[in-house]
Design a protein around this motif. Structure first.
Motif, PDB file in Angstrom:
ATOM      1  N   ILE A 136       0.517   2.358   8.192  1.00  0.00           N
ATOM      2  CA  ILE A 136       1.355   2.246   9.393  1.00  0.00           C
ATOM      3  C   ILE A 136       0.738   2.957  10.589  1.00  0.00           C
ATOM      4  O   ILE A 136       1.315   2.980  11.665  1.00  0.00           O
ATOM      5  CB  ILE A 136       2.803   2.726   9.146  1.00  0.00           C
ATOM      6  CG1 ILE A 136       2.866   4.205   8.818  1.00  0.00           C
ATOM      7  CG2 ILE A 136       3.468   1.905   8.080  1.00  0.00           C
ATOM      8  CD1 ILE A 136       4.292   4.723   8.718  1.00  0.00           C
ATOM      9  N   LEU A 165       0.103   6.126  11.492  1.00  0.00           N
ATOM     10  CA  LEU A 165       0.789   7.268  12.091  1.00  0.00           C
ATOM     11  C   LEU A 165       0.257   8.548  11.468  1.00  0.00           C
ATOM     12  O   LEU A 165      -0.210   8.534  10.328  1.00  0.00           O
ATOM     13  CB  LEU A 165       2.301   7.184  11.846  1.00  0.00           C
ATOM     14  CG  LEU A 165       3.075   6.159  12.662  1.00  0.00           C
ATOM     15  CD1 LEU A 165       4.515   6.099  12.190  1.00  0.00           C
ATOM     16  CD2 LEU A 165       3.004   6.484  14.142  1.00  0.00           C
ATOM     17  N   GLU A 188       9.339   1.601  11.908  1.00  0.00           N
ATOM     18  CA  GLU A 188       8.430   2.352  11.050  1.00  0.00           C
ATOM     19  C   GLU A 188       9.057   2.583   9.678  1.00  0.00           C
ATOM     20  O   GLU A 188       8.388   2.441   8.652  1.00  0.00           O
ATOM     21  CB  GLU A 188       8.061   3.695  11.689  1.00  0.00           C
ATOM     22  CG  GLU A 188       7.291   3.574  12.987  1.00  0.00           C
ATOM     23  CD  GLU A 188       8.189   3.232  14.189  1.00  0.00           C
ATOM     24  OE1 GLU A 188       7.625   2.802  15.202  1.00  0.00           O
ATOM     25  OE2 GLU A 188       9.420   3.402  14.106  1.00  0.00           O
TER      26      GLU A 188
END
Length: 124
Positions: free
Chosen positions: A77, A79, A56
């Motif tokens: 990403i 998240l 990440e």
């Protein structure tokens, strides 16, 4: 029901890791106050940490090769924003990214004016 030794897998992503595991249960970092539209840019500085960067963090550095907002990074990403802020804080603390706050175009209205506007709208 799962059996002993069976892994929970996501067909596309592989093993599923809960977001809090990515940040080792932390909920605060030096990036807690980052504005959603603050621009993040990779500094290009070499990483000198004791442990390797996670996928990440590596992805954030790739995305930040060109300036990108905090909100866009979180979206890219996939998240939660809180997790991304902790990761950004870690990268910033290691001088791997720079963060530029959004430019302020003018003075912000004071609370009294905002209350008057709200009361005016309610009166309609």
């Amino acid at each position: 029901m799962t059996t002993r030794g069976e892994q929970w897998l996501d067909e596309e992503a592989g093993p599923i890791v809960r977001p809090y595991a990515l940040i080792r249960g932390r909920t605060r970092s030096s990036a807690d106050n980052l504005d959603l539209i603050a621009m993040v840019t990779a500094t290009g500085a070499p990483y000198t940490g004791e442990t390797a960067l996670g996928p990440e963090e590596t992805r954030i550095l790739e995305l930040a090769e060109r300036p990108m907002s905090v909100a866009d990074i979180a979206s890219e990403i996939d998240l939660p924003l809180g997790v991304v802020r902790v990761l950004l804080g870690d990268l910033h603390d290691q001088d791997l990214i720079s963060v530029r706050a959004p430019a302020q175009k003018g003075p912000r209205p004071n609370e009294r004016i905002l209350k008057e506007v709200i009361n005016g709208l309610r009166a309609l």
